[in-house]
Design an enzyme around this catalytic site. Structure first.
Site, PDB file in Angstrom:
ATOM      1  N   PRO A  11       0.788  -1.227   0.000  1.00 53.41           N
ATOM      2  CG  PRO A  11      -0.132  -1.124   2.120  1.00 53.41           C
ATOM      3  CD  PRO A  11       0.532  -2.063   1.169  1.00 53.41           C
ATOM      4  CG  ASN A  12      -0.246   4.376   1.270  1.00 57.38           C
ATOM      5  OD1 ASN A  12      -1.220   4.922   0.739  1.00 57.38           O
ATOM      6  ND2 ASN A  12      -0.304   3.860   2.481  1.00 57.38           N
ATOM      7  NE  ARG A  19       0.979  14.278  -1.534  1.00 58.61           N
ATOM      8  CZ  ARG A  19      -0.276  13.816  -1.551  1.00 58.61           C
ATOM      9  NH1 ARG A  19      -0.614  12.803  -0.787  1.00 58.61           N
ATOM     10  NH2 ARG A  19      -1.173  14.391  -2.314  1.00 58.61           N
ATOM     11  CE1 TYR A  24       9.341   4.996   2.821  1.00 54.36           C
ATOM     12  CE2 TYR A  24       7.740   6.783   2.706  1.00 54.36           C
ATOM     13  CZ  TYR A  24       8.252   5.669   3.347  1.00 54.36           C
ATOM     14  OH  TYR A  24       7.685   5.214   4.510  1.00 54.36           O
ATOM     15  CG  ASN A  75       8.498  -2.234  -0.175  1.00 52.27           C
ATOM     16  OD1 ASN A  75       8.025  -2.344   0.965  1.00 52.27           O
ATOM     17  ND2 ASN A  75       9.055  -1.115  -0.615  1.00 52.27           N
ATOM     18  CB  ALA A  78       1.839  -0.035   6.154  1.00 49.17           C
ATOM     19  CD  GLU A  99      10.876  -7.841   5.175  1.00 49.28           C
ATOM     20  OE1 GLU A  99      10.976  -9.001   5.656  1.00 49.28           O
ATOM     21  OE2 GLU A  99      10.640  -6.844   5.862  1.00 49.28           O
ATOM     22  CG  HIS A 101      11.530  -2.624   3.861  1.00 49.49           C
ATOM     23  ND1 HIS A 101      10.169  -2.506   3.812  1.00 49.49           N
ATOM     24  CD2 HIS A 101      11.791  -3.803   4.485  1.00 49.49           C
ATOM     25  CE1 HIS A 101       9.622  -3.548   4.394  1.00 49.49           C
ATOM     26  NE2 HIS A 101      10.582  -4.364   4.806  1.00 49.49           N
ATOM     27  NE  ARG A 108      11.028   5.635   8.108  1.00 44.33           N
ATOM     28  CZ  ARG A 108       9.997   5.494   7.267  1.00 44.33           C
ATOM     29  NH1 ARG A 108      10.009   4.505   6.371  1.00 44.33           N
ATOM     30  NH2 ARG A 108       8.990   6.337   7.298  1.00 44.33           N
TER      31      ARG A 108
HETATM   32  O1  CA2 Z   1      10.875   1.716   3.177  1.00 40.11           O
HETATM   33  C1  CA2 Z   1       9.993   1.035   2.638  1.00 40.11           C
HETATM   34  O2  CA2 Z   1      10.079   0.574   1.511  1.00 40.11           O
HETATM   35  C2  CA2 Z   1       8.686   0.796   3.398  1.00 40.11           C
HETATM   36  O3  CA2 Z   1       8.232  -0.524   3.074  1.00 40.11           O
HETATM   37  C3  CA2 Z   1       7.703   1.843   2.915  1.00 40.11           C
HETATM   38  C4  CA2 Z   1       6.376   1.791   3.644  1.00 40.11           C
HETATM   39  C5  CA2 Z   1       6.586   1.808   5.154  1.00 40.11           C
HETATM   40  O4  CA2 Z   1       5.339   1.638   5.818  1.00 40.11           O
HETATM   41  C6  CA2 Z   1       7.551   0.731   5.619  1.00 40.11           C
HETATM   42  O5  CA2 Z   1       7.738   0.867   7.007  1.00 40.11           O
HETATM   43  C7  CA2 Z   1       8.874   0.861   4.907  1.00 40.11           C
HETATM   44  C8  CA2 Z   1       5.510   2.998   3.271  1.00 40.11           C
HETATM   45  C9  CA2 Z   1       5.223   3.106   1.823  1.00 40.11           C
HETATM   46  C10 CA2 Z   1       4.484   4.385   1.605  1.00 40.11           C
HETATM   47  O6  CA2 Z   1       5.001   5.025   0.476  1.00 40.11           O
HETATM   48  C11 CA2 Z   1       4.786   6.347   0.319  1.00 40.11           C
HETATM   49  C12 CA2 Z   1       5.299   6.913  -0.813  1.00 40.11           C
HETATM   50  C13 CA2 Z   1       5.132   8.251  -1.018  1.00 40.11           C
HETATM   51  C14 CA2 Z   1       4.431   9.002  -0.125  1.00 40.11           C
HETATM   52  C15 CA2 Z   1       3.898   8.438   0.991  1.00 40.11           C
HETATM   53  C16 CA2 Z   1       4.063   7.093   1.217  1.00 40.11           C
END
Ligand code: CA2
Length: 149
Positions: A11-12, A19, A24, A75, A78, A99, A101, A108
């Site tokens: 997700p996201n 963003r 990221y 990946n 969340a 896995e 990230h 974090r």
């Molecule tokens: O670091 C990573 O790849 C994560 O899997 C990214 C997840 C986070 O919940 C993990 O703890 C680590 C979040 C992905 C959300 O991606 C966004 C991208 C742009 C703007 C907002 C969120």
């Protein structure tokens, strides 16, 4: 026949590049997909790259991977920190999985330090931005070469 890998995104991650570039990076998910397909092709692999905001859809894709793919890179975003369902699906299909990230989840918030997927994957790459995916493709190519030797 060329080995094929399934690269899953949770997700996201479809919002990448729009963003939070400080955490990221500036690459979009399309940019990462293109880089992954290029890297996989260079290593003689075919890659199917997907994203979903829905846990059940990700579970379904993992279940369907058995017999269709030789390995999984995931990946779970969340869901990494919440999903027993994804962990069980990965354990059930028993394909080699890695896995990934973008960010260093150990640097974090505390809740990001635990991954439900840990016991279901061969290893984890985190903290190198889009490069984490490419390092994971190298790792899975190595694993698949060992299995076919
Ligand atoms: O670091 C990573 O790849 C994560 O899997 C990214 C997840 C986070 O919940 C993990 O703890 C680590 C979040 C992905 C959300 O991606 C966004 C991208 C742009 C703007 C907002 C969120």
């Amino acid at each position: 026949m060329a080995s094929s890998i399934l690269i899953l995104n949770g997700p996201n991650l479809n919002m990448l590049g729009r963003r939070e570039p400080g955490i990221y990076g500036r690459a979009s998910l399309d940019d990462i997909r293109d880089a992954c397909v290029q890297k996989a092709t260079a290593l003689g692999l075919s890659a199917d790259f997907r994203q979903s905001n829905h846990e059940g859809e990700l579970v379904g894709w993992i279940q369907e991977a058995a017999g269709r793919f030789d390995g999984i890179i995931i990946n779970a975003a969340a869901y990494t920190h919440t999903s027993v369902a994804l962990r069980d699906a990965l354990l059930a299909v028993a394909l080699p999985a890695i896995e990934v990230h973008l960010s260093n989840i150990h640097a974090r918030e505390d809740f990001r330090r635990h991954s439900y997927l840990g016991p279901a994957v061969r290893g984890m790459v985190a903290g190198f931005g889009a490069q984490s995916y490419l390092l994971a493709i190298d790792a899975i190519a190595h694993i698949l070469n060992e299995t076919t030797d």
